[in-house]
Motif scaffolding. Structure first.
Motif, PDB file in Angstrom:
ATOM      1  N   GLY A  81      13.710 -73.540  22.518  1.00 36.94           N
ATOM      2  CA  GLY A  81      13.100 -72.389  22.728  1.00 36.94           C
ATOM      3  C   GLY A  81      13.901 -71.442  23.790  1.00 36.94           C
ATOM      4  N   ASP A  82      14.282 -72.009  25.010  1.00 41.47           N
ATOM      5  CA  ASP A  82      14.891 -71.378  25.794  1.00 41.47           C
ATOM      6  C   ASP A  82      16.306 -70.907  25.410  1.00 41.47           C
ATOM      7  N   TYR A  83      16.906 -71.812  24.598  1.00 39.08           N
ATOM      8  CA  TYR A  83      18.181 -71.158  24.133  1.00 39.08           C
ATOM      9  C   TYR A  83      18.395 -70.278  23.034  1.00 39.08           C
ATOM     10  N   LEU A  84      17.051 -70.184  22.251  1.00 39.15           N
ATOM     11  CA  LEU A  84      17.057 -69.110  21.290  1.00 39.15           C
ATOM     12  C   LEU A  84      16.610 -68.008  22.066  1.00 39.15           C
ATOM     13  N   ALA A  85      15.892 -67.996  22.954  1.00 40.24           N
ATOM     14  CA  ALA A  85      15.305 -66.792  23.773  1.00 40.24           C
ATOM     15  C   ALA A  85      16.220 -66.092  24.272  1.00 40.24           C
ATOM     16  N   ARG A  86      17.627 -66.388  24.157  1.00 44.27           N
ATOM     17  CA  ARG A  86      18.852 -65.395  24.584  1.00 44.27           C
ATOM     18  C   ARG A  86      19.045 -64.300  23.658  1.00 44.27           C
ATOM     19  N   ALA A  87      18.392 -64.624  22.151  1.00 44.48           N
ATOM     20  CA  ALA A  87      18.869 -63.552  21.282  1.00 44.48           C
ATOM     21  C   ALA A  87      17.852 -62.902  20.881  1.00 44.48           C
ATOM     22  N   ILE A  88      16.523 -63.722  20.890  1.00 48.44           N
ATOM     23  CA  ILE A  88      15.347 -62.986  20.382  1.00 48.44           C
ATOM     24  C   ILE A  88      14.191 -63.162  21.367  1.00 48.44           C
ATOM     25  N   ALA A  89      12.992 -62.569  20.884  1.00 43.65           N
ATOM     26  CA  ALA A  89      11.905 -62.650  21.881  1.00 43.65           C
ATOM     27  C   ALA A  89      11.380 -64.005  22.135  1.00 43.65           C
ATOM     28  N   ALA A  90      11.003 -64.379  23.393  1.00 41.26           N
ATOM     29  CA  ALA A  90      10.487 -65.700  23.619  1.00 41.26           C
ATOM     30  C   ALA A  90       9.389 -66.293  22.620  1.00 41.26           C
ATOM     31  N   PRO A  91       8.274 -65.561  22.560  1.00 37.91           N
ATOM     32  CA  PRO A  91       7.292 -66.362  21.772  1.00 37.91           C
ATOM     33  C   PRO A  91       7.932 -66.594  20.176  1.00 37.91           C
ATOM     34  N   ILE A  92       8.725 -65.836  19.721  1.00 36.16           N
ATOM     35  CA  ILE A  92       9.423 -66.198  18.596  1.00 36.16           C
ATOM     36  C   ILE A  92      10.399 -67.228  18.532  1.00 36.16           C
ATOM     37  N   ALA A  93      11.036 -67.283  19.718  1.00 38.21           N
ATOM     38  CA  ALA A  93      11.884 -68.233  20.021  1.00 38.21           C
ATOM     39  C   ALA A  93      11.561 -69.749  20.057  1.00 38.21           C
TER      40      ALA A  93
END
Length: 353
Positions: A81-93
């Motif tokens: 989730g922390d890795y994907l939060a670089r590109a999208i919003a944190a809740p969605i990540a």
């Protein structure tokens, strides 16, 4: 005078531990010569079974494996989730990150359900391995992106350890079955599965048939069978349909007007046009006389010819059958209501009588 039941003594075996347990029973109790059953509490010594350490250890191992799965789910979701939060919003990540760990965990649950059937368990096992590798790769990629590749590899190992531990516990729970017993279970499973599938498909086909019957357009009256007249009465109300069928079956050579008279006598509420149309579609000629000697009637009304003129033409041609006269006049004057033609015909018949 009262009577009390004698107490019973329970023999105890040496070397066996017992614990007291209170129970209730019905005993006869007599007062003044009248006996009734009353409840009485009594204590018995129940032997205490020795602890089943095999079951305790196995249950503890299963609980520890489930705890490891929870740890792996939390770590994997947090890392990816922390890795994907670089590109999208944190809740969605973080919501999407949970799919990586849940994928192979769901496969393990299906593998547990099919642990006694190696063929059925092979599919979830293979899919779970693929999802586990994707999960580990995503966790390692997060460590590499944070310049902590070793941390990423250690986090990826958490998922691998959790899956391996649960697989070991599952293999321990899956007792080996003899070949014939395994084959018998497979046949039994196939038969029950086929019965369930057949029931589901039968319900589906019945639902489709009901939908088709509800949306199908009504058939025209001309397409209904004309020999018995049973199907042409289908669009009338049940009460009127039964009354019309009873009149046609019991009264020979009945005319359309007589049918309406019977319906009026019964006090039924009906649509005169619908009943007359149905009776006309039955194509049941009432006049059985040989009509070959009658003069042919013109098929086209001359210009300016009224309904009365057409009725008089038919009557003067020697046609005495009311139904034939009505059918002939309706062909010449299709826009005229049938009830109006019937009234004019009755008037002309009364005039010529």
């Amino acid at each position: 005078m009262t009577t009390e039941p004698a107490a019973t003594e329970q023999q105890q075996l040496p070397g066996v531990k017992y614990r007291p347990e209170t129970r209730t029973r019905l005993v006869p109790h007599t007062v003044n010569g009248r006996t009734k059953l009353v409840e009485e509490e009594y204590t018995v010594q129940v032997p205490v079974l020795p602890k089943d350490w095999d079951h305790i250890v196995t249950t503890a191992a299963l609980a520890a494996a489930v705890a490891l799965l929870a740890v792996a789910l939390v770590w994997s979701t947090a890392s990816i989730g922390d890795y994907l939060a670089r590109a999208i919003a944190a809740p969605i990540a973080y919501l999407c990150a949970s799919a990586f760990a849940l994928g192979w965990m769901i496969c393990m649950a299906l593998e547990w359900s099919a642990r006694y059937d190696h063929q059925r368990a092979a599919g979830p096992r293979s899919a779970g391995t693929v999802f586990l590798l994707l999960d580990m790769a995503a966790v390692a990629a997060h460590g590499w992106a944070e310049d902590s590749l070793y941390v990423g590899l250690a986090g990826a190992a958490v998922s691998a350890v959790a899956k391996k531990m649960f697989s070991v516990v599952m293999d321990h729970q899956a007792r080996p079955l003899p070949g014939r017993t395994r084959a018998w279970l497979q046949q039994e499973d196939a038969e029950i599965g086929a019965a369930l599938a057949l029931a589901a498909r039968t319900r589906h086909l019945a639902r489709l048939q009901a939908q088709a019957a509800a949306y199908a357009p009504p058939l025209p009256a001309a397409a209904a069978p004309q020999d018995s007249g049973q199907d042409t009465l289908g669009h009338l109300s049940p009460t009127v349909r039964s009354a019309v069928r009873a009149v046609l079956d019991t009264v020979p050579d009945v005319s359309h007007e007589d049918v309406l008279t019977h319906l009026d006598a019964l006090g039924l509420d009906y649509d005169e046009t619908a009943v007359l149309a149905v009776l006309d579609s039955l194509d049941n000629p009432l006049d059985t006389r040989d009509s070959r000697s009658e003069r042919p009637l013109p098929s086209i009304a001359p210009p300016g010819q009224t309904v009365t003129d057409s009725i008089r033409t038919a009557l003067s041609s020697g046609v005495q059958d009311r139904d034939r006269v009505l059918s002939y006049v309706q062909k010449l004057h299709p826009t005229t209501h049938r009830a109006s033609i019937v009234r004019i015909l009755n008037r002309e018949l009364e005039r010529t009588a």
